[in-house]
Design an enzyme around this catalytic site. Structure first.
Site, PDB file in Angstrom:
ATOM      1  N   ASP A   1       0.818  -1.223   0.000  1.00 26.92           N
ATOM      2  CA  ASP A   1       0.000   0.000   0.000  1.00 26.92           C
ATOM      3  C   ASP A   1       0.850   1.272   0.000  1.00 26.92           C
ATOM      4  OD1 ASP A   1       1.002  -0.369   2.496  1.00 26.92           O
ATOM      5  OD2 ASP A   1      -0.858   0.092   3.567  1.00 26.92           O
TER       6      ASP A   1
ATOM      7  N   HIS B   1      24.350   5.182 -17.907  1.00 28.82           N
ATOM      8  CA  HIS B   1      23.293   5.562 -16.951  1.00 28.82           C
ATOM      9  C   HIS B   1      23.454   4.795 -15.632  1.00 28.82           C
ATOM     10  CE1 HIS B   1      20.359   7.485 -20.068  1.00 28.82           C
ATOM     11  NE2 HIS B   1      21.435   8.203 -19.858  1.00 28.82           N
TER      12      HIS B   1
ATOM     13  N   ASP C   1      26.629  13.025 -12.780  1.00 28.57           N
ATOM     14  CA  ASP C   1      25.620  13.515 -13.728  1.00 28.57           C
ATOM     15  C   ASP C   1      24.341  13.623 -12.935  1.00 28.57           C
ATOM     16  OD1 ASP C   1      23.662  13.849 -15.656  1.00 28.57           O
ATOM     17  OD2 ASP C   1      24.458  12.326 -17.017  1.00 28.57           O
TER      18      ASP C   1
ATOM     19  N   ASP D   1      20.201  19.377 -16.099  1.00 26.53           N
ATOM     20  CA  ASP D   1      20.970  18.187 -16.468  1.00 26.53           C
ATOM     21  C   ASP D   1      22.422  18.633 -16.621  1.00 26.53           C
ATOM     22  OD1 ASP D   1      21.721  15.692 -17.305  1.00 26.53           O
ATOM     23  OD2 ASP D   1      20.688  15.771 -19.247  1.00 26.53           O
TER      24      ASP D   1
ATOM     25  N   HIS E   1      27.647   7.940 -27.446  1.00 26.54           N
ATOM     26  CA  HIS E   1      26.332   8.615 -27.425  1.00 26.54           C
ATOM     27  C   HIS E   1      26.377   9.946 -28.155  1.00 26.54           C
ATOM     28  CE1 HIS E   1      27.727  11.412 -24.304  1.00 26.54           C
ATOM     29  NE2 HIS E   1      28.184  10.370 -23.617  1.00 26.54           N
TER      30      HIS E   1
ATOM     31  N   HIS F   1      20.491  16.664 -26.308  1.00 27.62           N
ATOM     32  CA  HIS F   1      19.054  16.369 -26.338  1.00 27.62           C
ATOM     33  C   HIS F   1      18.332  17.604 -25.821  1.00 27.62           C
ATOM     34  CE1 HIS F   1      19.121  15.742 -21.947  1.00 27.62           C
ATOM     35  NE2 HIS F   1      20.194  15.005 -22.125  1.00 27.62           N
TER      36      HIS F   1
ATOM     37  N   HIS G   1      14.854  14.363 -20.971  1.00 24.13           N
ATOM     38  CA  HIS G   1      15.000  14.162 -22.416  1.00 24.13           C
ATOM     39  C   HIS G   1      13.708  14.703 -22.996  1.00 24.13           C
ATOM     40  CE1 HIS G   1      17.833  10.664 -21.206  1.00 24.13           C
ATOM     41  NE2 HIS G   1      18.476  11.802 -21.270  1.00 24.13           N
TER      42      HIS G   1
ATOM     43  N   GLU H   1      26.930  17.466 -24.130  1.00 26.50           N
ATOM     44  CA  GLU H   1      27.505  16.493 -23.199  1.00 26.50           C
ATOM     45  C   GLU H   1      28.406  15.457 -23.872  1.00 26.50           C
ATOM     46  OE1 GLU H   1      24.544  13.646 -21.675  1.00 26.50           O
ATOM     47  OE2 GLU H   1      23.010  14.935 -22.544  1.00 26.50           O
TER      48      GLU H   1
ATOM     49  N   TYR I   1      34.773   7.186 -22.960  1.00 20.49           N
ATOM     50  CA  TYR I   1      34.632   6.083 -21.993  1.00 20.49           C
ATOM     51  C   TYR I   1      35.544   4.946 -22.433  1.00 20.49           C
ATOM     52  CZ  TYR I   1      30.472   8.945 -21.596  1.00 20.49           C
ATOM     53  OH  TYR I   1      29.626  10.026 -21.485  1.00 20.49           O
TER      54      TYR I   1
ATOM     55  N   ARG J   1      32.580  12.665 -18.792  1.00 19.90           N
ATOM     56  CA  ARG J   1      31.538  13.409 -19.518  1.00 19.90           C
ATOM     57  C   ARG J   1      31.501  14.806 -18.914  1.00 19.90           C
ATOM     58  NH1 ARG J   1      27.928   9.849 -19.278  1.00 19.90           N
ATOM     59  NH2 ARG J   1      26.515  10.427 -17.603  1.00 19.90           N
TER      60      ARG J   1
ATOM     61  N   GLU K   1      28.943  17.997 -19.146  1.00 21.83           N
ATOM     62  CA  GLU K   1      27.624  18.330 -19.685  1.00 21.83           C
ATOM     63  C   GLU K   1      27.140  19.667 -19.153  1.00 21.83           C
ATOM     64  OE1 GLU K   1      24.452  15.615 -18.476  1.00 21.83           O
ATOM     65  OE2 GLU K   1      23.208  16.313 -20.145  1.00 21.83           O
TER      66      GLU K   1
HETATM   67  N1  GLY Z   1      21.377  12.515 -17.324  1.00 14.01           N
HETATM   68  C1  GLY Z   1      20.999  11.862 -18.495  1.00 14.01           C
HETATM   69  C2  GLY Z   1      21.568  12.494 -19.669  1.00 14.01           C
HETATM   70  O1  GLY Z   1      22.542  13.210 -19.570  1.00 14.01           O
HETATM   71  O2  GLY Z   1      21.044  12.381 -20.738  1.00 14.01           O
HETATM   72 MN    MN Z   2      21.816  14.892 -20.730  1.00 14.65          MN
HETATM   73 MN    MN Z   3      23.062  14.186 -17.761  1.00 10.84          MN
END
Ligand code: GLY
Ligand code: MN
Ligand code: MN
Length: 465
Positions: free
Chosen positions: A48, A252, A269, A280, A359, A363, A370, A393, A397, A417, A419
């Site tokens: 619950d 992720h 991140d 982000d 990647h 975005h 996103h 970003e 890696y 990374r 970003e």
């Molecule tokens: N934090 C997820 C991304 O950078 O897209």
């Molecule tokens: Mn991002």
């Molecule tokens: Mn991010």
């Protein structure tokens, strides 16, 4: 130091703002059509206990109403009113347990809509609203309960007519109309996103203050959440990634359960959600306070890629220009280090750099991390326009696994990374996260200063000492 940037918001969104958004959508809908925008329902976590409620972003964008089990109906040109909301009825027992419920009686005044009905009456009322409408706008597949209800109502209408076919037009995805609208952020939205970015930057500075070898990733995650809440953000915009060493190669990663080891990097991140708008931001820090030579080489490539991409963020550019600029810098850097071999153009065309840079660079960012909005129009990358917000970003890696056994050890087990969140403006762009340190020397100075001020011991009690 960042607290000075947490300035007062010049005005949260008002009923008038939400009404104006609905009007803008109504003006663009087909004459005689109807749009159905379901709100979110509460999601059960276990037995619950429910997950904290988060309203559906489309529904929130058009109403500002944050209760579960609601439906917004828009009908352009309808004489009795263009905007109707179905919502939960008041319930003394439920309200005593969970807090106030608005109720349909208060709906029109509280939400500036024409009419409001109990959600429990939707099966009686909605078929009548659907009948004779030229098109039904709805995002199918996102709210399965509403998909099946719509099919049942249309079926019912068809039975009533006896012809086997309801007298309503086709179902059309609402996404295109609505998401184009969400893609361009108003001045007030920009201000909310600035605030979300500033709170997230302040949280990263808090982490920098606490960062020490021997801490757990979880302890840093807790510092981020503490800082968000202390500065007025209710939640994370997405699960924070606090990834030390090789963990950073999982894009992720969010287990956040390893110990921070001297000599490794930690990638953070993390972004808060402020008044429903997401930040982000990612930075990668040396846990010991100083980058190794190999870490520094890789870091400087990613930083140069980040800067090259931001230089492409302007209204005369297209969505993929930042990615193209970043990719060129990343590949050139990896070639120079001998981690890639061959010709720049051939590597990019073949995608062989994706083993290290898997990647895309950007975005959209907004109510969803996103965020919605097409990236291409008629097959071509769309132009960037003032009011759009995107991330930049780039990353490198190099996992410590069987795919990298041929690579010098000093480069393995590293994920970097960097970003930023970037608002496109008339003049070029505004980097919403620009106050966060990202130059390698400046990071080392900042960490040395923090170590000097707070001592070399772990600043957070880990329970093991
Ligand atoms: N934090 C997820 C991304 O950078 O897209
Ligand atoms: Mn991002
Ligand atoms: Mn991010």
């Amino acid at each position: 130091m960042l607290l000075r940037n947490l300035r007062l918001i010049e005005g949260l969104l008002t009923l008038r703002d939400f009404a104006a958004r609905r009007q803008q959508l109504l003006d663009r809908m087909h004459p005689g059509s109807i749009a159905l925008v379901p709100g979110a329902t509460q999601q059960r976590r276990n037995r619950d206990i429910y997950f904290p409620f988060r309203q559906d972003s489309d529904f929130y964008y058009l109403t500002g109403f944050c209760e579960p089990d609601a439906l917004l109906v828009l009908m352009p040109g309808r004489a009795q009113g263009e905007t109707v909301i179905f919502c939960r009825e008041r319930d003394a027992v439920a309200e005593r347990r969970d807090g106030p419920i608005l109720g349909p009686e208060a709906g029109p005044a509280a939400l500036a809509v024409n009419d409001s009905f109990p959600i429990s009456d939707v099966a009686d009322i909605l078929p009548g609203l659907l009948e004779g409408r030229t098109q039904i706008y709805m995002n199918l597949g996102e709210h399965l309960l509403w998909d099946s209800r719509l099919v049942a109502y249309l079926d019912e209408l068809a039975q009533q007519r006896g012809s086997g076919e309801a007298e309503v037009g086709k179902i059309v995805a609402l996404g295109h109309l609505l998401h184009e609208q969400r893609l361009i952020k108003s001045a007030k939205e920009q201000q909310l996103m600035r605030r979300a970015a500033h709170i997230s930057v302040a949280a990263q500075y808090r982490v920098l203050e606490k960062l020490r070898p021997g801490l757990s990733e979880a302890a840093l995650e807790a510092e981020l959440i503490y800082s968000y809440r202390a500065h007025g953000a209710k939640a994370e915009a997405y699960p924070s990634i606090v990834a030390a060493g090789n963990n950073a190669c999982t894009l992720h990663y969010s287990k956040n359960e390893s110990v921070l080891l001297d000599g490794d990097l930690v990638l953070i991140d993390a972004g808060c959600e402020f008044e429903y708008y997401a930040a982000d931001v990612t930075r990668t820090y040396p846990i010991s306070g100083c980058f190794s030579d190999a870490q520094r080489c890789l870091y400087d490539i990613v930083l140069a890629a980040n800067r090259a991409a931001i230089a492409q963020c302007a209204a005369n550019s297209h969505f993929n220009a930042p990615h193209e600029a970043a990719t060129t810098v990343l590949v050139k850097g990896l070639l120079k280090l001998g981690l890639l071999e061959g010709e720049l153009e051939e590597i990019i065309a073949a995608g062989s750099h994706e083993q290290f840079c898997p990647h895309k660079t950007s975005h959209w960012l907004g109510l969803d991390v996103h965020d919605v909005g097409d990236y291409r129009l008629a097959g071509a990358w769309r132009d960037l326009l003032p009011g759009m917000v995107l991330t930049v970003e780039p990353g490198i890696y190099i996992p410590r696994d069987e795919t990298t056994e041929h690579i010098a050890d000093c480069y393995r087990g590293i994920g970097i990374r960097i970003e930023d969140a970037v608002l496109i403006t008339q003049q070029g762009c505004e980097v919403l996260t620009q106050d966060l340190v990202k130059d390698a020397d400046a990071i080392e100075v900042q960490l040395a200063e923090n170590f000097r001020q707070h001592g070399p011991q772990a600043a957070i009690h880990t329970g093991s000492a």
